[in-house]
Scaffold this motif. Structure first.
Motif, PDB file in Angstrom:
ATOM      1  N   GLY A  32     -15.883  18.118  16.719  1.00  4.74           N
ATOM      2  CA  GLY A  32     -16.338  18.851  17.887  1.00  4.74           C
ATOM      3  C   GLY A  32     -17.798  18.614  18.161  1.00  4.74           C
ATOM      4  O   GLY A  32     -18.209  18.434  19.301  1.00  4.74           O
ATOM      5  N   THR A  40     -15.709  15.523  26.497  1.00  2.00           N
ATOM      6  CA  THR A  40     -15.530  16.960  26.397  1.00  2.00           C
ATOM      7  C   THR A  40     -14.039  17.258  26.448  1.00  2.00           C
ATOM      8  O   THR A  40     -13.239  16.431  26.870  1.00  2.00           O
ATOM      9  CB  THR A  40     -16.252  17.685  27.545  1.00  2.00           C
ATOM     10  OG1 THR A  40     -15.725  17.221  28.788  1.00  2.00           O
ATOM     11  CG2 THR A  40     -17.744  17.451  27.485  1.00  2.00           C
ATOM     12  N   GLY A  41     -13.672  18.445  26.001  1.00  5.68           N
ATOM     13  CA  GLY A  41     -12.272  18.842  26.001  1.00  5.68           C
ATOM     14  C   GLY A  41     -11.826  19.283  24.635  1.00  5.68           C
ATOM     15  O   GLY A  41     -12.632  19.649  23.793  1.00  5.68           O
ATOM     16  N   GLU A  42     -10.514  19.226  24.420  1.00  2.42           N
ATOM     17  CA  GLU A  42      -9.921  19.702  23.184  1.00  2.42           C
ATOM     18  C   GLU A  42      -9.662  18.536  22.240  1.00  2.42           C
ATOM     19  O   GLU A  42      -9.207  17.475  22.664  1.00  2.42           O
ATOM     20  CB  GLU A  42      -8.626  20.443  23.494  1.00  2.42           C
ATOM     21  CG  GLU A  42      -8.867  21.666  24.354  1.00  2.42           C
ATOM     22  CD  GLU A  42      -7.587  22.370  24.776  1.00  2.42           C
ATOM     23  OE1 GLU A  42      -6.486  21.972  24.333  1.00  2.42           O
ATOM     24  OE2 GLU A  42      -7.693  23.323  25.548  1.00  2.42           O
ATOM     25  N   HIS A  43      -9.966  18.761  20.944  1.00  2.00           N
ATOM     26  CA  HIS A  43      -9.786  17.738  19.927  1.00  2.00           C
ATOM     27  C   HIS A  43      -9.164  18.374  18.695  1.00  2.00           C
ATOM     28  O   HIS A  43      -9.364  19.558  18.437  1.00  2.00           O
ATOM     29  CB  HIS A  43     -11.127  17.098  19.562  1.00  2.00           C
ATOM     30  CG  HIS A  43     -11.844  16.539  20.743  1.00  2.00           C
ATOM     31  ND1 HIS A  43     -11.551  15.315  21.274  1.00  2.00           N
ATOM     32  CD2 HIS A  43     -12.817  17.059  21.524  1.00  2.00           C
ATOM     33  CE1 HIS A  43     -12.319  15.089  22.311  1.00  2.00           C
ATOM     34  NE2 HIS A  43     -13.097  16.145  22.491  1.00  2.00           N
ATOM     35  N   MET A  80     -10.737  26.563  18.258  1.00  2.00           N
ATOM     36  CA  MET A  80      -9.589  27.074  19.013  1.00  2.00           C
ATOM     37  C   MET A  80      -8.524  27.655  18.083  1.00  2.00           C
ATOM     38  O   MET A  80      -8.036  28.738  18.306  1.00  2.00           O
ATOM     39  CB  MET A  80      -9.004  25.972  19.883  1.00  2.00           C
ATOM     40  CG  MET A  80      -9.958  25.531  20.979  1.00  2.00           C
ATOM     41  SD  MET A  80      -9.370  24.099  21.879  1.00  2.00           S
ATOM     42  CE  MET A  80      -7.737  24.597  22.356  1.00  2.00           C
ATOM     43  N   ARG A 179     -12.778  22.904  20.881  1.00  2.00           N
ATOM     44  CA  ARG A 179     -13.083  22.581  22.267  1.00  2.00           C
ATOM     45  C   ARG A 179     -14.565  22.229  22.341  1.00  2.00           C
ATOM     46  O   ARG A 179     -15.410  23.004  21.909  1.00  2.00           O
ATOM     47  CB  ARG A 179     -12.789  23.758  23.197  1.00  2.00           C
ATOM     48  CG  ARG A 179     -13.111  23.448  24.659  1.00  2.00           C
ATOM     49  CD  ARG A 179     -12.796  24.615  25.607  1.00  2.00           C
ATOM     50  NE  ARG A 179     -11.378  24.935  25.551  1.00  2.00           N
ATOM     51  CZ  ARG A 179     -10.885  26.132  25.197  1.00  2.00           C
ATOM     52  NH1 ARG A 179     -11.695  27.116  24.862  1.00  2.00           N
ATOM     53  NH2 ARG A 179      -9.595  26.339  25.170  1.00  2.00           N
ATOM     54  N   GLU A 181     -17.851  21.237  24.739  1.00  2.00           N
ATOM     55  CA  GLU A 181     -18.362  21.380  26.108  1.00  2.00           C
ATOM     56  C   GLU A 181     -19.490  20.393  26.341  1.00  2.00           C
ATOM     57  O   GLU A 181     -20.215  20.048  25.455  1.00  2.00           O
ATOM     58  CB  GLU A 181     -18.878  22.787  26.322  1.00  2.00           C
ATOM     59  CG  GLU A 181     -17.814  23.837  26.100  1.00  2.00           C
ATOM     60  CD  GLU A 181     -18.387  25.243  26.020  1.00  2.00           C
ATOM     61  OE1 GLU A 181     -19.618  25.411  26.019  1.00  2.00           O
ATOM     62  OE2 GLU A 181     -17.579  26.161  25.977  1.00  2.00           O
TER      63      GLU A 181
END
Length: 181
Positions: A32, A40-43, A80, A179, A181
């Motif tokens: 992250g 950016t986003g979910e990993h 998350m 997540r 940003e």
């Protein structure tokens, strides 16, 4: 500008090798913080650890991950979820684990990140209860020894010795999502 995971150290303070689960959390934190190559986003990050029967009912361990660049080079990173799953199909559920807690430690101060107690009956995949809802970048500290930034996670909990656990133990899969940003 991608951050690279430079070193992952694990040590187990008891016969229950749960520190590998901490490696999943810290790897996800590092992922992250890296913004996954500025994406950016979910990993997600995944690892495994072995739960092996012992005569003691408690376990503890720690794990660390270092990254090469400052985690503050991204706008933010949020945990998350952390999810546990038995990899052995013969295990009906995770109730052999009474409790588990993950704590991020910076300058001797511990922050509970996630925990679970009790494990639900009949569930082979169990999400931990997220206890920390803020920006996880604050858990990284400058680490001169490794020439980067490190996050340290302590894991501890209890095993239910009344449950049947194979003598060779049970491999657990840990999935962590963040997540960026």
């Amino acid at each position: 500008m991608s951050m690279l995971i430079r070193i992952c150290r694990r040590a187990v303070a008891s016969l229950f090798p749960s520190a590998r689960a901490g490696a999943a959390l810290t790897a996800a934190l590092a992922l992250g913080a890296s913004a996954c190559s500025v994406v950016t986003g979910e990993h997600e990050a995944e690892t495994k650890f072995l739960v092996k029967p012992t005569s003691q009912s408690t376990f503890s361990g720690w794990s660390e991950v270092s990254v090469s660049q400052d985690p503050n080079s991204v706008d933010g990173a949020e945990l998350m979820f952390i999810r546990l799953e038995a990899r052995d199909d013969n295990v009906p559920d995770l109730t052999f684990i009474k409790s588990i807690t993950a704590e991020a430690v910076v300058d001797g101060v511990s922050t509970v990140v996630a925990k679970k107690s009790p494990m639900p009956t009949g569930e082979r995949i169990v999400p931990l209860d997220r206890e920390y809802h803020g920006d996880i970048r604050k858990f990284f500290y400058a680490d001169e020894e490794n020439g980067g930034y490190t996050v340290h996670v302590d894991w501890h909990g209890q095993v239910d010795l009344t449950k049947t656990i194979p003598p060779e133990g049970v491999w657990m899969r840990v999935l962590v999502a963040i997540r960026v940003e």
